[in-house]
Design an enzyme around this catalytic site. Structure first.
Site, PDB file in Angstrom:
ATOM      1  N   HIS A   1      -8.185  -4.901  -0.344  1.00 41.38           N
ATOM      2  CA  HIS A   1      -6.867  -4.299  -0.221  1.00 41.38           C
ATOM      3  C   HIS A   1      -6.089  -4.857   0.970  1.00 41.38           C
ATOM      4  CE1 HIS A   1      -3.758  -1.335  -0.535  1.00 41.38           C
ATOM      5  NE2 HIS A   1      -4.035  -0.819   0.642  1.00 41.38           N
ATOM      6  N   ASP A   2      -6.798  -5.164   2.050  1.00 38.18           N
ATOM      7  CA  ASP A   2      -6.152  -5.655   3.266  1.00 38.18           C
ATOM      8  C   ASP A   2      -5.514  -7.027   3.112  1.00 38.18           C
ATOM      9  OD1 ASP A   2      -5.950  -3.914   5.301  1.00 38.18           O
ATOM     10  OD2 ASP A   2      -7.894  -4.370   6.204  1.00 38.18           O
TER      11      ASP A   2
ATOM     12  N   ARG B   1     -11.584   6.789   9.811  1.00 37.32           N
ATOM     13  CA  ARG B   1     -11.143   5.405   9.850  1.00 37.32           C
ATOM     14  C   ARG B   1     -12.193   4.458   9.258  1.00 37.32           C
ATOM     15  NH1 ARG B   1      -6.849   2.232   9.573  1.00 37.32           N
ATOM     16  NH2 ARG B   1      -6.927   0.416  10.933  1.00 37.32           N
TER      17      ARG B   1
ATOM     18  N   ASP C   1      -8.773  -6.393  -4.562  1.00 40.66           N
ATOM     19  CA  ASP C   1      -8.340  -5.056  -4.139  1.00 40.66           C
ATOM     20  C   ASP C   1      -8.859  -4.024  -5.141  1.00 40.66           C
ATOM     21  OD1 ASP C   1      -7.014  -2.720  -3.469  1.00 40.66           O
ATOM     22  OD2 ASP C   1      -5.027  -3.636  -3.311  1.00 40.66           O
TER      23      ASP C   1
ATOM     24  N   SER D   1       0.832  -1.195   0.000  1.00 40.00           N
ATOM     25  CA  SER D   1       0.000   0.000   0.000  1.00 40.00           C
ATOM     26  C   SER D   1       0.877   1.259   0.000  1.00 40.00           C
ATOM     27  CB  SER D   1      -0.915  -0.061   1.224  1.00 40.00           C
ATOM     28  OG  SER D   1      -1.916   0.889   1.144  1.00 40.00           O
TER      29      SER D   1
END
Lengths: 205, 401
Positions: free
Chosen positions: B363-364, B234, B330, B165
């Site tokens: 994405h994680d 967040r 992602d 990232s």
């Protein structure tokens, strides 16, 4: 290693820059890296095979070979190898043209559909040939092109592609062993292997 | 990045108890000249190291953390800490990045709030936290600070730089800024520049912080903090780190602790409750101003700037071997972005490998346990080490043993 790959490997000089299209688990690249110190790159579609290659220390890109080759500058490689994949390519003429752009030499190998066993199956059984070299039925085969050694030679003449070297082989024992066929190749060979160079003129180094 | 500690195997090998260290440089009259032109100093960098530096100093792996990460990659500060570092699954003895073989370094990024200089640090000129007096920093400035740390540690050659990232952006920056130092690079789930979509999400998150009345132009230290704004920021980030499929699997439309709708604005759905929880937990450990600075740095990043607008020209400066990895689900930094980088690397004649890992977690995914990713990284590092040793034996490259 497959017998056709052994022949291909013997054509490549040490230290060459090599691109292997559809490199699978990377057997040829690994062999060439270990024995000839080549600088190799592979292109492969399947994630598991790509991962296996990278994990064993090879440089391999996951992607479709038809699009991946377009990114390379002219003459980026000494050799570009297309082994037993041509029969699955949608636009063989444009692909081979592209390979001759990015490689000084292009090596193409393919199963010879004109082998006598195939001819007999078609003639006597009246069925699409199924053999050790062509193990698929008509409905599940990835092979969308029917190529023979003679057809390919005709193709190179028509396209003005120089054939630097050609070999017809007959393989057995799961394709690991074989011999070179000199006489009646289009009838007796299970595979054709061609070394192509762009344009006319004399032999390169 | 999110927290996935439930996935950890408590019996797995670990680097054990580790220590956060600090290095301060660029103290007046010296200073760090930032990309904006601003002069800044002193600069403190928080960092951790694991494993042993080889006598030839040829086994260094630099890990670059993502947006809200820190220097605490692996191990625990105290044996009874509840949580280990953020990449415990990848870094440790016998793991993908094997600390029995490699000397691993990770530092907190400039502008962060986990020990390195950032907006919450004390400005020595005033004795108060910088707040918005902290200069706007870039990915390039973060790398400049990391380079200063490596100089201090006496390290001039990196076997590999690895990061996912925003950490991947730093990997790319390292390769074109200090090509002679980097043997190999692994940018994971990253992009050579932010898309409008990625900038848009960051901007919404920043607006959420700045709209919190407690934010007070960044001047909230010692008073009530803009916790609501940061929590919402967040929550937005979290949505972009997941995927449609992951959220369907994890939450679906299931209700939280109830069997029917509340017909008010409580957290009815599990997904709402989850996001609220993630937001609340985040504000305990992160500074709202840092979030503004770091998202801005990510938005500003464009590797093509290093090649006068051409990505291929930027990569032409690099010398490293690359392993680029993306993940199928992602959508924040999708595979197409990685392919764009790979394309430019090929044009520049770089040695590059690329793998797109099938993963449903968005994405994680790069932070989650993946035997495939571990196998790729292990094999790639192994090869780099072999080639470096071979090269050193031949006396090439000017960095021989």
């Amino acid at each position: 290693m497959r017998f056709d790959l052994q022949i291909i490997a013997s054509w490549i000089e040490p230290g060459a820059k090599v691109l292997d299209l559809g490199c699978g688990e990377g057997n040829l690249l690994y062999y060439l890296t270990e024995t000839k110190g080549i600088r190799g790159t592979g292109i492969e579609r399947r994630e598991d095979k790509v991962a296996q290659c990278i994990a064993s220390g090879l440089s391999v890109l996951q992607g479709d070979l038809n699009t991946e080759v377009a990114d390379y500058p002219d003459h980026a490689f000494d050799y570009v190898i297309l082994s037993q994949t041509l029969q699955q390519v949608y636009e063989p003429a444009s692909l081979i043209g592209e390979l001759l752009r990015i490689g000084r030499r292009v090596i193409v190998s393919f199963p010879n559909f004109a082998h006598w066993r195939n001819r007999l199956q078609l003639l006597w059984a009246g069925r699409a040939p199924v053999s050790e070299h062509l193990p698929y039925e008509w409905h599940d085969t990835p092979n969308i092109r029917v190529i023979t050694v003679r057809d390919f030679k005709r193709f190179t003449r028509r396209m003005g592609i120089r054939v630097v070297k050609e070999v017809a082989i007959n393989t057995h024992h799961h394709n690991e062993q074989g011999h070179i066929v000199h006489f009646l190749a289009n009838l007796r060979a299970t595979y054709g292997i061609f070394l192509l160079g762009s344009g006319g003129g004399g032999e390169g180094r | 990045m999110s927290e996935y500690l439930s996935e950890l195997d408590p019996g797995a090998a670990s680097v054990g108890v580790v220590e956060k260290k600090f290095y301060t440089c660029a103290a007046p009259p010296s200073c760090l000249v930032l990309e904006s032109g601003a002069r800044f100093g002193p600069v403190t960098i928080a960092y951790e190291t694991y494993g042993t530096l080889a006598p030839g100093r040829d086994n260094v792996v630099l890990i670059l953390h993502a947006l809200t990460g820190d220097s605490h990659v692996a191990g625990r500060y105290r044996a009874d800490d509840a949580k280990p570092g953020w990449w415990e699954i990848m870094v440790g003895p016998g793991k993908g990045i094997d600390t029995d073989r490699y000397f691993v370094i990770c530092s907190n990024i400039l502008g962060g709030c986990m020990g390195s200089s950032g907006p919450s640090s004390i400005n020595p000129a005033t004795g108060e936290p910088y707040g918005l007096d902290f200069p706007v920093v870039t990915i390039g400035d973060m790398v400049t600070a990391q380079k200063a740390l490596l100089d201090h540690l006496g390290i001039s050659r990196l076997l590999a730089v690895i990061g996912g990232s925003v950490g991947g952006m730093q990997v790319l920056e390292w390769c074109v800024r200090f090509p002679e130092m980097v043997a190999g690079a692994i940018p994971l789930a990253t992009t050579p520049r932010h898309s409008a979509l990625a900038i848009a999400f960051n901007e919404v998150a920043r607006q959420s912080i700045m709209a919190d009345p407690n934010w007070n132009q960044g001047n909230y230290y010692g008073a009530a903090k803009p916790n609501m704004g940061l929590a919402v920021a967040r929550m937005i980030g979290h949505v972009t780190y997941l995927s449609d499929e992951a959220m369907r699997r994890k939450f679906g439309r299931q209700l939280q602790d109830r069997s029917s709708f509340s017909f008010n604005f409580d957290a009815d759905f599990q997904v709402e409750s989850y996001l609220r929880y993630q937001g609340t937990k985040f504000v305990e450990r992160f500074d709202a101003n840092s979030f503004l600075y770091l998202t801005k740095a990510a938005d500003y990043f464009d590797l093509a700037d290093r090649g006068e607008g051409s990505l291929a020209a930027a990569f032409a400066k690099a010398r490293a071997r690359f392993l680029v990895v993306s993940f199928t689900s992602d959508w924040l930094y999708p595979t197409a972005r990685s392919r764009k980088m790979v394309q430019a690397m090929k044009k520049s004649g770089l040695d590059v490998s690329f793998c797109e890992i099938e993963a449903e977690w968005g994405h994680d995914a790069f932070l989650l346990p993946s035997p495939r990713l571990s196998e790729l990284i292990r094999g790639f590092l192994d090869r780099l080490e072999r080639e470096e040793r071979r090269q050193a034996a031949r006396g090439e490259g000017g960095h021989a043993l």
